[in-house]
Design an enzyme around this catalytic site. Structure first.
Site, short mmCIF file in Angstrom:
data_model
loop_
_atom_site.label_atom_id
_atom_site.label_comp_id
_atom_site.label_asym_id
_atom_site.label_seq_id
_atom_site.Cartn_x
_atom_site.Cartn_y
_atom_site.Cartn_z
N SER A 155 -8.53 -1.38 -7.42
CA SER A 155 -8.35 -2.31 -8.55
C SER A 155 -9.69 -2.97 -8.81
O SER A 155 -10.56 -3.00 -7.92
CB SER A 155 -7.32 -3.38 -8.17
OG SER A 155 -7.34 -4.46 -9.10
N TYR A 168 -3.44 -9.33 -2.18
CA TYR A 168 -3.80 -8.18 -3.04
C TYR A 168 -5.31 -7.96 -3.04
O TYR A 168 -5.78 -6.83 -2.85
CB TYR A 168 -3.29 -8.49 -4.46
CG TYR A 168 -3.39 -7.34 -5.43
CD1 TYR A 168 -2.39 -6.35 -5.49
CD2 TYR A 168 -4.45 -7.23 -6.32
CE1 TYR A 168 -2.47 -5.31 -6.39
CE2 TYR A 168 -4.53 -6.19 -7.22
CZ TYR A 168 -3.54 -5.23 -7.27
OH TYR A 168 -3.61 -4.18 -8.16
P1 NAD Z 1 4.32 0.15 -10.78
O1 NAD Z 1 5.08 -1.02 -10.23
O2 NAD Z 1 4.62 0.64 -12.16
O3 NAD Z 1 4.44 1.38 -9.78
C1 NAD Z 1 4.37 1.21 -8.40
C2 NAD Z 1 4.90 2.44 -7.73
O4 NAD Z 1 4.85 2.24 -6.32
C3 NAD Z 1 6.37 2.75 -8.07
O5 NAD Z 1 6.55 4.13 -8.14
C4 NAD Z 1 7.11 2.15 -6.87
O6 NAD Z 1 8.37 2.77 -6.64
C5 NAD Z 1 6.13 2.48 -5.77
N1 NAD Z 1 6.30 1.67 -4.58
C6 NAD Z 1 6.37 0.32 -4.46
N2 NAD Z 1 6.57 -0.02 -3.19
C7 NAD Z 1 6.65 1.14 -2.47
C8 NAD Z 1 6.87 1.44 -1.11
N3 NAD Z 1 7.06 0.49 -0.19
N4 NAD Z 1 6.89 2.74 -0.75
C9 NAD Z 1 6.73 3.72 -1.66
N5 NAD Z 1 6.51 3.50 -2.97
C10 NAD Z 1 6.47 2.21 -3.37
O7 NAD Z 1 2.76 -0.28 -10.64
P2 NAD Z 1 1.44 0.28 -11.34
O8 NAD Z 1 0.98 -0.77 -12.29
O9 NAD Z 1 1.60 1.66 -11.83
O10 NAD Z 1 0.44 0.25 -10.09
C11 NAD Z 1 0.08 1.39 -9.35
C12 NAD Z 1 -1.19 1.10 -8.55
O11 NAD Z 1 -2.24 0.74 -9.43
C13 NAD Z 1 -1.05 -0.07 -7.57
O12 NAD Z 1 -1.73 0.22 -6.37
C14 NAD Z 1 -1.71 -1.22 -8.31
O13 NAD Z 1 -2.21 -2.19 -7.42
C15 NAD Z 1 -2.82 -0.48 -9.03
N6 NAD Z 1 -3.34 -1.19 -10.20
C16 NAD Z 1 -2.53 -1.45 -11.29
C17 NAD Z 1 -3.07 -2.11 -12.39
C18 NAD Z 1 -2.27 -2.40 -13.66
O14 NAD Z 1 -2.76 -3.08 -14.56
N7 NAD Z 1 -1.06 -1.88 -13.79
C19 NAD Z 1 -4.41 -2.52 -12.35
C20 NAD Z 1 -5.19 -2.25 -11.22
C21 NAD Z 1 -4.64 -1.57 -10.15
#
Ligand code: NAD
Length: 273
Positions: A155, A168
């Site tokens: 991130s 985080y």
């Molecule tokens: P999201 O909530 O849409 O998806 C998260 C995924 O992780 C889902 O498939 C969920 O089922 C799975 N998950 C959660 N806990 C779990 C566990 N204990 N075991 C297995 N699977 C698990 O989130 P997202 O926004 O797509 O984020 C995905 C990644 O990207 C994360 O690591 C997040 O920190 C990172 N990220 C997201 C953003 C953003 O703006 N969305 C920005 C920077 C980084």
């Protein structure tokens, strides 16, 4: 150089037939990455929570749209034993593991002195330790094949901090350190390890916040996007899951063979501040 002797360079088609595991790929960025890899011909193993019928629908849609095999592992990324079973299952079913994408992640926002201890433990386990486990378990197979790509979804918060996100920010900074160590240890084995550092990415989770924030602040959706969500993001634009998917495909390709140990911001200039 005559046209018929010109080299075309490493091709993205070199990915066809490879096998990838993408953690947390039942929604959001992980699903976008799984779809992008499948479009490049990669067999993908999905992971994450969701209703069984919805996960079946995602699997069969990816398989029929892109002509690849799909798998699913229900492993909870908080449980090292479940992660071991997931990697063993992939080796049994597919016989190889070429691309490991550590994407599963959760968030919790609270002041440090009030941060719930169980939330700290869960965030560190899912956002950081799970990647240690998949990497230690996937590396031997990658070394045997002389090829591997480990791509960690960190991130912008792996590079800079914001208040109230202690766990985080700590976990995301940690995964960038882990990325560099793996890159150094595997450098001579045809294996690369890199981190992608998104700023705000447009996902259903983000969409769900916009109307609520607009109501809470008494401002328009556009103002929420520009002044609240994207306050730190200079280009005032969400990245898309397709953009993160395309970068993952590139990092997984032969063309990226010399890129290792880096943390690549995809943040519209946030970390250039
Ligand atoms: P999201 O909530 O849409 O998806 C998260 C995924 O992780 C889902 O498939 C969920 O089922 C799975 N998950 C959660 N806990 C779990 C566990 N204990 N075991 C297995 N699977 C698990 O989130 P997202 O926004 O797509 O984020 C995905 C990644 O990207 C994360 O690591 C997040 O920190 C990172 N990220 C997201 C953003 C953003 O703006 N969305 C920005 C920077 C980084």
């Amino acid at each position: 150089m005559a046209a018929d002797t010109m080299k075309t360079g490493p091709s993205l088609r070199s990915l066809a037939g490879r096998v990838a595991v993408v953690t947390g790929s039942t929604s959001g960025i992980g699903l976008g990455i799984a779809r992008a890899l499948a479009e490049a011909g990669v067999h993908v193993v999905l992971n994450g929570f969701g209703k069984p019928e919805e996960i079946d629908r995602i699997r069969s849609q990816i398989a029929s749209e892109f002509g690849v095999r799909t798998g699913y592992a229900a492993a909870d990324m908080m449980q090292p034993a479940a992660i071991e079973r997931m990697i063993e299952g992939v080796m049994e079913e597919f016989g190889r593991l070429d691309i490991m994408v550590n994407n599963a992640g959760i968030q919790h926002v609270a002041p440090l002195e009030e941060f719930p201890v169980e939330k700290w433990d869960a965030i560190v386990a899912i956002n950081l330790s799970s990647a240690f486990h998949t990497m230690r378990l996937a590396l031997p197979a990658m070394r045997r094949h002389g090829f591997g790509r480990i791509i960690n979804i960190a991130s912008a918060h792996g590079l800079v901090a914001s208040p109230f996100k202690s766990a985080y920010v700590a976990a995301k900074h940690g995964i960038i350190g882990l990325t560099k160590v793996a890159a150094l240890e595997a450098a001579e084995s045809g294996i690369t390890c890199n981190a992608i550092c998104p700023g705000y990415v447009y996902t259903p989770l983000v969409e769900a916040q916009i109307d609520g924030q607009a109501k809470a602040h008494g401002i328009s959706r556009d103002q929420v996007i520009r002044d609240v969500l994207l306050a730190q993001q200079p280009n005032k634009r969400f990245a898309t899951v397709e953009e993160i998917g395309a970068l993952t495909v590139f990092l997984a390709s032969e063309a990226a063979a010399s890129i290792t140990g880096v943390a690549l911001p995809v943040d519209g200039g946030w970390t250039a501040h």
